[in-house]
Design a protein around this motif. Structure first.
Motif: not given
Length: 845
Positions: A434-449
């Motif tokens: 969802x974060x990635x789809x909303x272009x909120x990449x820092x939040x997406x990357x933190x979760x994925x890492x």
């Protein structure tokens, strides 16, 4: 308050409905109700969100907000009372839905079957939850009305009479779906039971909604059917054309099921519209489509959300009503636009915290919507559950875990704990998407890492992390994940080849990228994005016919892929096939209206077709989406001054470029004797304008010229002259890069060379003993280069291409193409390569 455009609004959700199925049925006259609605209204595609999971999507439709804001993140969630799992509940929704806003504003709002809506909310109307219609799991289980499935509770007995039980579905009702139903061995094949259950549940939703229309005053009614989606997941594999591996016996039995499901939905729509009346504004939509052709997956991976791979990225939208355009197309709609559109229809302001926009193009009247900061800040009764019932299920589970750790509550069994942890991982993965789809990449990357670190064997976490690194151009992170996944020798290797190719494109090495894409093609040739990347590579290296073939392949795989059509348009444009290019660009725009590059290239195509008025319109659209689109402004200046005689409009673009857009300067940098002069010579030969004053003359050390500008040496004290370098190339040694002002954007070609060779060359140039190696100086230069690279990574206005001196000498043609690709200008790579004199590579380590 804006003008109210609709007396009543009826929203009908058909989960998974797709124009690919509907259009042939319309052509055959088999969905007459929907056809009549289309003929008197507006229709189009509506883009889904990622991930395309129904409870998330329908909540986004109802709120105008992405899932990270509204809080619905999965099909299931923890039950804090049992430390087990439960179906997702409306109490987990953190924000107001459209029916809550309308309740707050005094409108009569009703809701039937929305997912999720259980327990039913106390809105200003009737709320029938998504538990209302569910059939018992076992034949002999009692079929009682679930507690909390109807509000007001006093209507429970009344509406219970309208629920359709499985046993009420006769064999005659099944025949339109399965004409040869008598041939089904129901002991072994439970398909007829599934079909009957779907019909019964849809009939229950239909009956409840029509009862409301007949017996209650209303301003808004939202009705949701999961019918088509359930039929598709169960029977799309039998839909024509017959898929490989499907037995002919089953194909012949069930090939009519999908079409019959759509026709059944159309029959219910007829009764609904008749009861709703003529003064209603109707919105019919789906949350996503469903692959029905060669894109149907042959096999799904063993992943919790694998069924979503059967979903296609575009659903349907159709609007009709007194103030809706007739026989018109809707472009660029997304699921997030529905609630802002409904608010505008009722003359209510849109929350600035909503992620969607009103579909103003569908209205007959030109409307300027009103806005407020947020409906969450508006006080008053809105029909949401009390705050003591609303809760974040994962926060509640954390509280339960705390009590378990303190010894106040017994721990759940290992099986329960394992299920909870897997669900928590899946929910975090969904939130990351969802974060990635909303272009909120820092939040997406933190979760994925975190997910990838804790679950290193879960390749999909690593692949999604790599994708986010790719989007954010984190080259180092992308390289690390690719290498780690390759070391595991997983079955996802072709996807890694695809990512590796993308990484090489970032490094402006298109020929090497091509090798990896071609390798990936052997295993994942069904992926349209692979062929799009192949086409992008061919376009970058000017192999236009190859690019055309690649994009045509992508279109043949996915006819609804806007990026495939856009790439095809560019390849046709470069081959002077303007009519074909225009058709392809228009196809891209019809599929994804908010696509500034497609509008830009359409403008370029129309210019070459001498349709200057429409070319200007296309460029204007592109800058309305990206105001700083400098090339579009430059085209507009040319068109308005030279062809349309509108100098005042040209002045607007000129002033915008002057006042708002930073100029771009190309910098050649590196340590002295790293090859910076050779690069300047190459760029000059390729067609770029060089800023040089020729004060420093050529000599034996550099017989082809230094091409320097004397003022660069004093840039730390005076950079006022830099305006003269805009649009040109200038040499600036690495030590002086830090003094470049942030009033410009820079494309920096940074020359790299073996440090031993650099120092040997410097020693000879200074007439020092080249046999004495200056170790201290070497260490200093090494640290300075590392510091400079780190500094460059943090500069938002600087884009850097690192070029190795030896690579240029040994691969002049490929490196020249890479440089041309990086600069994004029409250089002559052949002339650049010819400017290289291999005899001048005299200091080799």
């Amino acid at each position: 308050m804006s003008k109210r455009l609709a007396k009543k609004v009826l929203v009908i959700g058909w989960d998974a409905a797709d124009w690919k199925i509907i259009n042939p049925l319309l052509d055959a006259g088999l969905m007459p109700t929907l056809e009549s609605l289309i003929n008197r209204g507006a229709m189009g595609n509506i883009a889904t969100l990622d991930p395309p999971l129904s409870p998330i999507l329908w909540t986004s439709i109802a709120t105008g907000k992405t899932a990270d804001k509204h809080g619905i993140l999965n099909f299931i969630e923890p039950d804090p009372n049992t430390s087990d799992l439960r179906p997702v509940s409306v109490t987990s929704r953190k924000v107001k839905a459209i029916w809550n806003i309308l309740t707050q504003e005094g409108f009569k709002a009703h809701l039937v079957g929305w997912w999720p809506s259980h327990p039913a909310e106390p809105i200003n109307g009737v709320c029938v939850s998504n538990f209302f219609q569910k059939q018992p799991k076992k034949k002999d289980d009692p079929w009682t009305l679930p507690k909390g499935s109807v509000y007001p509770e006093s209507l429970g007995d009344t509406l219970n009479e309208f629920r359709v039980e499985l046993g009420e579905i006769s064999s005659a009702m099944l025949l339109p779906f399965v004409p040869d139903a008598a041939k089904v061995d129901q002991e072994k094949d439970k398909s007829l039971h599934s079909i009957a259950a779907h019909i019964a549940e849809a009939s229950s939703i239909h009956a409840a909604s029509t009862w409301i229309l007949e017996n209650r005053d209303w301003d808004f009614l939202g009705v949701y059917f999961d019918t088509i989606d359930h039929f598709c997941h169960g029977f799309m594999k039998y839909h024509p054309p017959r898929m490989e591996g499907i037995p002919e016996e089953y194909y012949n039995l069930y090939k009519d099921v999908i079409n019959s499901a759509y026709r059944f939905q159309d029959m219910m729509l007829e009764r609904t519209l008749k009861l709703a009346g003529d003064d209603v504004t109707v919105i019919i939509l789906s949350d996503h489509g469903f692959h029905s052709d060669h894109l149907r997956p042959k096999k799904l991976p063993l992943e919790p959300i694998a069924p979503a791979l059967e979903h296609s990225p575009y659903g349907i939208i159709c609007m009709a009503g007194p103030n809706i355009q007739e026989d018109e197309r809707i472009f660029g709609a997304t699921l997030l636009d529905i609630t802002p559109t409904i608010l505008t229809l009722f003359g209510l302001p849109i929350g600035r915290d909503m992620d969607g926009k009103p579909l103003l193009q569908a209205f007959k009247e030109a409307i300027i919507p009103d806005y407020i900061d947020s409906w969450e800040l508006v006080p008053g009764e809105c029909g949401m559950h009390p705050s003591d019932i609303q809760e974040d299920p994962w926060a509640a589970q954390e509280a339960m875990n705390q009590l378990i750790e303190l010894g106040y509550v017994d721990a759940p069994g290992e099986d329960k704990q394992d299920r909870l942890q897997k669900t928590k991982n899946e929910t975090d993965f969904i939130l990351a998407k969802v974060y990635a789809g909303s272009r909120k990449y820092p939040q997406a990357i933190a979760l994925l890492e975190k997910l990838y670190r804790e679950n290193p064997d879960a390749a999909r976490y690593g692949l999604k992390l790599a994708h986010c690194y790719q989007i954010t151009r984190n080259i180092k992170g992308l390289r690390q994940v690719i290498d780690e996944l390759r070391a595991k020798n997983l079955k996802e290797l072709p996807h890694l080849d695809f990512l590796e190719g993308t990484l090489l494109l970032f490094e402006n090495r298109p020929r090497r990228a091509l090798e990896f894409f071609q390798q990936a093609e052997k295993s994942i040739s069904h992926m349209p994005h692979l062929h799009i990347q192949l086409g992008n590579v061919y376009n970058r290296i000017k192999r236009w016919p190859d690019a055309e073939r690649a994009f045509k392949t992508a279109v043949s795989i996915d006819i609804n892929n806007a990026h495939a059509y856009h790439g095809l348009a560019v390849s046709y444009l470069r081959q002077y096939e303007y009519e074909l290019a225009a058709d392809a660009a228009l196809n891209a725009i019809s599929l994804s209206y908010h696509f500034p590059e497609a509008h830009y290239h359409l403008g370029e195509i129309l210019y070459h077709m001498k349709d200057f008025e429409r070319a200007a319109q296309a460029f204007e659209v592109s800058i309305s989406m990206v105001p700083g689109y400098k090339r579009a402004h430059q085209w507009l200046i040319k068109i308005y001054e030279e062809h349309l005689n509108k100098p005042e409009k040209a002045t607007h673009s000129k002033e915008f470029i002057r006042d708002k857009i930073k100029g771009t300067i190309t910098i050649v940098s590196g340590l002295p004797r790293s090859g910076t002069s050779m690069m300047m010579q190459m760029l000059k030969a390729g067609g770029m304008e060089i800023l040089t004053d020729s004060i420093r003359e050529d000599d034996d050390n550099n017989p082809k010229g230094y091409l320097e500008y004397e003022a660069v040496k004093g840039i730390s004290k005076d950079n006022s002259w830099l305006i003269n370098a805009e649009g040109k190339v200038i040499k600036v040694i690495s030590h002086l890069l830090q003094y470049l002002p942030d009033t410009f954007t820079y494309k920096i070609i940074f020359m790299q060379r073996d440090l031993v060779e650099i120092l040997q060359s410097q020693q000879k140039m200074l007439k020092k003993d080249a046999t004495v190696f200056p170790m201290g100086l070497a260490e200093t230069f090494k640290k300075q280069l590392a510091k400079t690279e780190s500094w460059l990574n943090g500069q938002p206005n600087m884009e850097v291409l690192y070029v190795n001196y030896k690579d240029i000498v040994e691969q002049p043609e490929e490196q020249s193409e890479n440089i041309s690709s990086f600069l994004g200008t029409e250089l002559d790579p052949s002339a650049m390569a010819q400017a290289i004199d291999r005899k001048l590579y005299r200091n080799k380590s």
